[in-house]
Design an enzyme around this catalytic site. Structure first.
Site, PDB file in Angstrom:
ATOM      1  N   LYS A 111      35.034 -44.713  44.545  1.00 24.74           N
ATOM      2  CA  LYS A 111      34.066 -45.345  45.448  1.00 24.74           C
ATOM      3  C   LYS A 111      34.605 -46.609  46.100  1.00 24.74           C
ATOM      4  O   LYS A 111      34.157 -46.998  47.166  1.00 24.74           O
ATOM      5  CB  LYS A 111      32.758 -45.659  44.702  1.00 24.74           C
ATOM      6  CG  LYS A 111      31.936 -44.427  44.403  1.00 24.74           C
ATOM      7  CD  LYS A 111      30.498 -44.808  44.090  1.00 24.74           C
ATOM      8  CE  LYS A 111      29.614 -43.600  43.924  1.00 24.74           C
ATOM      9  NZ  LYS A 111      28.250 -43.935  43.530  1.00 24.74           N
ATOM     10  N   LYS A 170      33.287 -31.398  44.038  1.00 24.05           N
ATOM     11  CA  LYS A 170      31.963 -31.205  43.443  1.00 24.05           C
ATOM     12  C   LYS A 170      30.868 -31.417  44.494  1.00 24.05           C
ATOM     13  O   LYS A 170      31.059 -32.172  45.454  1.00 24.05           O
ATOM     14  CB  LYS A 170      31.754 -32.116  42.228  1.00 24.05           C
ATOM     15  CG  LYS A 170      31.635 -33.567  42.548  1.00 24.05           C
ATOM     16  CD  LYS A 170      31.131 -34.387  41.376  1.00 24.05           C
ATOM     17  CE  LYS A 170      30.872 -35.784  41.906  1.00 24.05           C
ATOM     18  NZ  LYS A 170      30.301 -36.744  41.078  1.00 24.05           N
ATOM     19  N   LYS A 225      25.795 -36.086  46.593  1.00 28.35           N
ATOM     20  CA  LYS A 225      24.817 -36.663  47.526  1.00 28.35           C
ATOM     21  C   LYS A 225      25.527 -37.211  48.746  1.00 28.35           C
ATOM     22  O   LYS A 225      24.949 -37.278  49.831  1.00 28.35           O
ATOM     23  CB  LYS A 225      24.078 -37.827  46.843  1.00 28.35           C
ATOM     24  CG  LYS A 225      23.218 -37.412  45.683  1.00 28.35           C
ATOM     25  CD  LYS A 225      22.559 -38.645  45.023  1.00 28.35           C
ATOM     26  CE  LYS A 225      22.125 -38.344  43.609  1.00 28.35           C
ATOM     27  NZ  LYS A 225      22.469 -39.389  42.649  1.00 28.35           N
TER      28      LYS A 225
HETATM   29  P1  TYM Z   1      24.127 -39.259  39.472  1.00 28.24           P
HETATM   30  O1  TYM Z   1      22.911 -39.864  40.042  1.00 28.24           O
HETATM   31  O2  TYM Z   1      25.360 -39.217  40.286  1.00 28.24           O
HETATM   32  O3  TYM Z   1      23.848 -37.766  39.006  1.00 28.24           O
HETATM   33  C1  TYM Z   1      22.739 -37.434  38.208  1.00 28.24           C
HETATM   34  C2  TYM Z   1      23.082 -36.297  37.259  1.00 28.24           C
HETATM   35  O4  TYM Z   1      23.495 -35.143  37.992  1.00 28.24           O
HETATM   36  C3  TYM Z   1      24.761 -34.701  37.508  1.00 28.24           C
HETATM   37  N1  TYM Z   1      25.515 -34.141  38.640  1.00 28.24           N
HETATM   38  C4  TYM Z   1      26.076 -32.928  38.628  1.00 28.24           C
HETATM   39  N2  TYM Z   1      26.096 -31.956  37.697  1.00 28.24           N
HETATM   40  C5  TYM Z   1      26.735 -30.806  38.016  1.00 28.24           C
HETATM   41  N3  TYM Z   1      27.349 -30.585  39.212  1.00 28.24           N
HETATM   42  C6  TYM Z   1      27.356 -31.535  40.173  1.00 28.24           C
HETATM   43  N4  TYM Z   1      27.944 -31.311  41.338  1.00 28.24           N
HETATM   44  C7  TYM Z   1      26.696 -32.776  39.900  1.00 28.24           C
HETATM   45  N5  TYM Z   1      26.490 -33.900  40.616  1.00 28.24           N
HETATM   46  C8  TYM Z   1      25.767 -34.730  39.827  1.00 28.24           C
HETATM   47  C9  TYM Z   1      25.414 -35.951  36.958  1.00 28.24           C
HETATM   48  O5  TYM Z   1      26.436 -35.651  36.038  1.00 28.24           O
HETATM   49  C10 TYM Z   1      24.244 -36.651  36.311  1.00 28.24           C
HETATM   50  O6  TYM Z   1      23.969 -36.123  35.028  1.00 28.24           O
HETATM   51  N6  TYM Z   1      25.829 -42.873  36.437  1.00 28.24           N
HETATM   52  C11 TYM Z   1      24.852 -41.794  36.566  1.00 28.24           C
HETATM   53  C12 TYM Z   1      23.416 -42.277  36.437  1.00 28.24           C
HETATM   54  C13 TYM Z   1      23.123 -43.038  35.192  1.00 28.24           C
HETATM   55  C14 TYM Z   1      23.018 -42.501  33.887  1.00 28.24           C
HETATM   56  C15 TYM Z   1      22.668 -43.587  33.046  1.00 28.24           C
HETATM   57  C16 TYM Z   1      23.171 -41.216  33.371  1.00 28.24           C
HETATM   58  C17 TYM Z   1      22.863 -44.379  35.105  1.00 28.24           C
HETATM   59  N7  TYM Z   1      22.588 -44.709  33.816  1.00 28.24           N
HETATM   60  C18 TYM Z   1      22.499 -43.418  31.668  1.00 28.24           C
HETATM   61  C19 TYM Z   1      22.995 -41.062  31.994  1.00 28.24           C
HETATM   62  C20 TYM Z   1      22.670 -42.141  31.176  1.00 28.24           C
HETATM   63  C21 TYM Z   1      25.005 -41.141  37.940  1.00 28.24           C
HETATM   64  O7  TYM Z   1      25.515 -41.712  38.856  1.00 28.24           O
HETATM   65  O8  TYM Z   1      24.438 -39.925  38.048  1.00 28.24           O
END
Ligand code: TYM
Length: 328
Positions: A112, A194, A197
């Site tokens: 990023k 992958k 968003k």
């Molecule tokens: P984020 O918002 O990017 O994504 C949310 C969840 O979706 C999963 N994910 C995917 N799984 C499969 N294939 C994909 N292409 C894909 N894109 C996204 C992510 O693995 C995630 O589970 N840092 C985290 C948010 C966060 C968090 C936490 C998660 C903040 N605090 C504490 C767990 C525990 C994030 O950016 O997820």
């Protein structure tokens, strides 16, 4: 004793099939077995610039998606990260405990910040310490996430172990819970990347896309010049479509059954069947979402109730961490 799980999603864009199949669907399916805490991590979203009105709307929309997908607010605390101040407070303690080298090694940070390193926010580097605070505040046993978050959960474990060793044994060491299938849903137009968003519009199916858009995205999805329909990792486009097919099929459907179903058929048939499966699979979510939109007060109440229920846990943990460090 039930295990306590914690997970979260950033309201930084519209939700897509990767978020659903990698995270939300698994949360819903396991909600009866665990004690659940699911967060909308708005403080993480602002590590990159956000339009304030859009962020506020997306935070509520994400709460509606959690509910519309089937999370039961009686079993699950659903809340907004910025509603519980201990997240940022504990994150500061972790900023001071975590070596800079650990944080700057994170793949997500490197990706990023790659383009505009000098302009990217300090918050982007501090992001994983806030995530560690999210998880460790609630003494979670498991963190159900997609594969891309594994490194952050491992860093969380390292931070907890370092804190426990150097100050006092305040934190439970959590495990990443990553399911094999769906852990990494790939972009439809470029299946070596992958689904995300921030990718272009044709990379993803959004959870609230209309049936027409879903159809068009799947029919245009990149495949290869092969003919037979098999789960083969070296054919990433096909593999991805088949994985989505499997995850929207009745629970327990195996890869062998799907391959047998498509013997003698081509990609056109697979895509047409997949269109139907995904449209029908997402239909309840879309309908529930629209119903929830008619009653904004209901969603506000759920978020308030969720935060009120778990705040005492966060307060207790933070107090213990603060005392262990000699603060106050
Ligand atoms: P984020 O918002 O990017 O994504 C949310 C969840 O979706 C999963 N994910 C995917 N799984 C499969 N294939 C994909 N292409 C894909 N894109 C996204 C992510 O693995 C995630 O589970 N840092 C985290 C948010 C966060 C968090 C936490 C998660 C903040 N605090 C504490 C767990 C525990 C994030 O950016 O997820």
């Amino acid at each position: 004793m039930k295990k306590r799980v914690f997970s979260g999603i950033q309201p930084s864009g519209e939700m897509h099939l990767g978020n659903y199949l990698g995270a939300i669907k698994n949360w819903v399916e396991a909600q009866h077995d665990n004690e659940n805490i699911f967060c909308i991590v708005d403080l993480h979203a602002i590590t990159v610039p956000q339009d304030p009105t859009t962020l506020h709307r997306r935070t509520r929309d994400l709460a509606k998606i959690y509910l519309a997908a089937g999370l039961d607010p009686k079993r699950t605390a659903i809340f907004v990260q910025s509603h519980i101040k201990e997240h940022t407070e504990l994150a500061w303690l972790f900023n001071c405990v975590t070596p800079l080298g650990w944080a700057s090694r994170m793949t997500q940070y490197k990706e990023k910040s790659a383009e505009k390193k000098e302009q990217s926010s300090v918050g982007l580097l501090a992001y994983p310490m806030l995530m560690a605070a999210d998880i460790l505040l609630y003494q979670a046993d498991g963190v159900p996430v997609g594969d891309d978050q594994k490194q952050h959960v491992e860093l969380t474990r390292d931070i907890a172990e370092k804190f426990n060793r150097e100050y006092a044994p305040v934190f439970k060491i959590p495990e990443p819970w990553i399911r094999g299938e769906g852990a990494r849903i790939m972009a439809l137009d470029e299946p070596t990347k992958k689904m995300s968003k921030s990718g272009g519009p044709s990379n993803a199916i959004l959870l609230l896309d209309s049936p027409e858009v879903i159809k068009s995205r799947i029919m245009k999805a990149t495949t290869d010049s092969g003919r037979d329909i098999k789960f083969e990792a070296e054919r990433p486009g096909l593999y991805n479509l088949l994985t989505i097919y499997q995850l929207f099929s009745p629970a327990g459907t195996t890869q062998e059954q799907i391959e047998a179903h498509f013997v003698g058929q081509g990609y056109g048939t697979l895509k047409k069947e997949l269109v139907e499966l995904v449209i029908e699979g997402l239909r309840p979510l879309r309908e529930n979402f629209n119903q929830l939109s008619a009653d904004p007060c209901y969603v506000e109440d759920i978020l308030k109730d969720g935060a009120d229920r778990i705040r005492p846990i966060a307060e207790t943990t933070y107090k213990a961490a603060k005392e262990a460090m000699g603060l106050g």
